[in-house]
Design a protein around this motif. Structure first.
Motif, PDB file in Angstrom:
ATOM      1  N   ASN A 267       3.555   7.318  -7.880  1.00  0.00           N
ATOM      2  CA  ASN A 267       2.998   6.125  -7.479  1.00  0.00           C
ATOM      3  C   ASN A 267       1.658   6.109  -7.330  1.00  0.00           C
TER       4      ASN A 267
ATOM      5  N   LYS B   8      -1.904   2.443 -11.913  1.00  0.00           N
ATOM      6  CA  LYS B   8      -1.525   3.044 -10.407  1.00  0.00           C
ATOM      7  C   LYS B   8      -2.881   3.476  -9.901  1.00  0.00           C
TER       8      LYS B   8
ATOM      9  N   ILE C 123       1.263  -0.898  -8.104  1.00  0.00           N
ATOM     10  CA  ILE C 123       0.625  -0.928  -9.382  1.00  0.00           C
ATOM     11  C   ILE C 123       0.100  -2.120  -9.300  1.00  0.00           C
TER      12      ILE C 123
END
Length: 189
Positions: free
Chosen positions: A76, A108, A183
């Protein structure tokens, strides 16, 4: 912990190799783990990596994954610790640069401190960005298209940068905030 900055279920990569600045790896690693994230140390080879130290060798950190075996899809967010040797070595390895670049392609968050923005210059992701870093690499970053500012932490979209270990509190706080948000729109690569 504030739910806004809860990282439970998030997977964060730290890309580093021998010669990393000890505090710039260990402090952010602990901060994101304390916020609930699972942290994976990614490097060039299996085994462990060792921090740079004025007194010889610094702390040793176990490598969890080799950069050839992971992609940004596994994570992530990304933390890039500094030190002189660490980013200078990493920027000569195409797989490490491709790994960094993929986080930008996927929108990201990336957090880079001290000399680590050298990797961002090598990855070609700084054009039009505003960043900070250790002052000695300012010209390198400007030559890569970045606008450089002298701030303890600066965030340009999902890119968090800081100058030195003195800025770790602000760096960790802003990185956790960005990792929690997740994101962003696809970034220019």
């Amino acid at each position: 912990m504030n739910k806004k900055h809860d990282l439970i279920g998030k997977k964060i990569a730290i890309l580093a190799t021998d010669g990393f600045e000890e505090s710039e790896l260990l402090v952010p690693k602990k901060a994101v783990e304390d916020a609930g994230a699972e942290v994976t140390v990614v490097s060039l080879e299996k085994g462990s990596i060792t921090a740079a130290s004025k007194d010889g060798e610094g702390a040793s950190v176990k490598v969890d994954k080799v950069v050839n075996d992971v992609t940004s899809a596994n994570f992530n967010g990304l933390i890039l610790p500094g030190g002189l040797q660490n980013p200078d070595t990493l920027r000569t390895h195409a797989n490490a640069i491709d790994f960094v670049r993929s986080f930008f392609r996927d929108g990201k968050p990336v957090a880079a401190i001290c000399h680590a923005p050298w990797l961002l210059a090598e990855a070609g992701v700084l054009d039009g960005r505003t960043v900070t870093s250790y002052p000695s690499i300012r010209t390198d970053l400007e030559n890569a298209g970045a606008k450089w500012v002298d701030q303890e932490v600066h965030c340009d979209e999902a890119l968090v940068t800081s100058r030195s270990p003195d800025d770790l509190d602000a760096f960790c706080s802003k990185a956790i905030e960005e990792f929690a948000e997740g994101i962003h729109e696809e970034q220019t690569v």
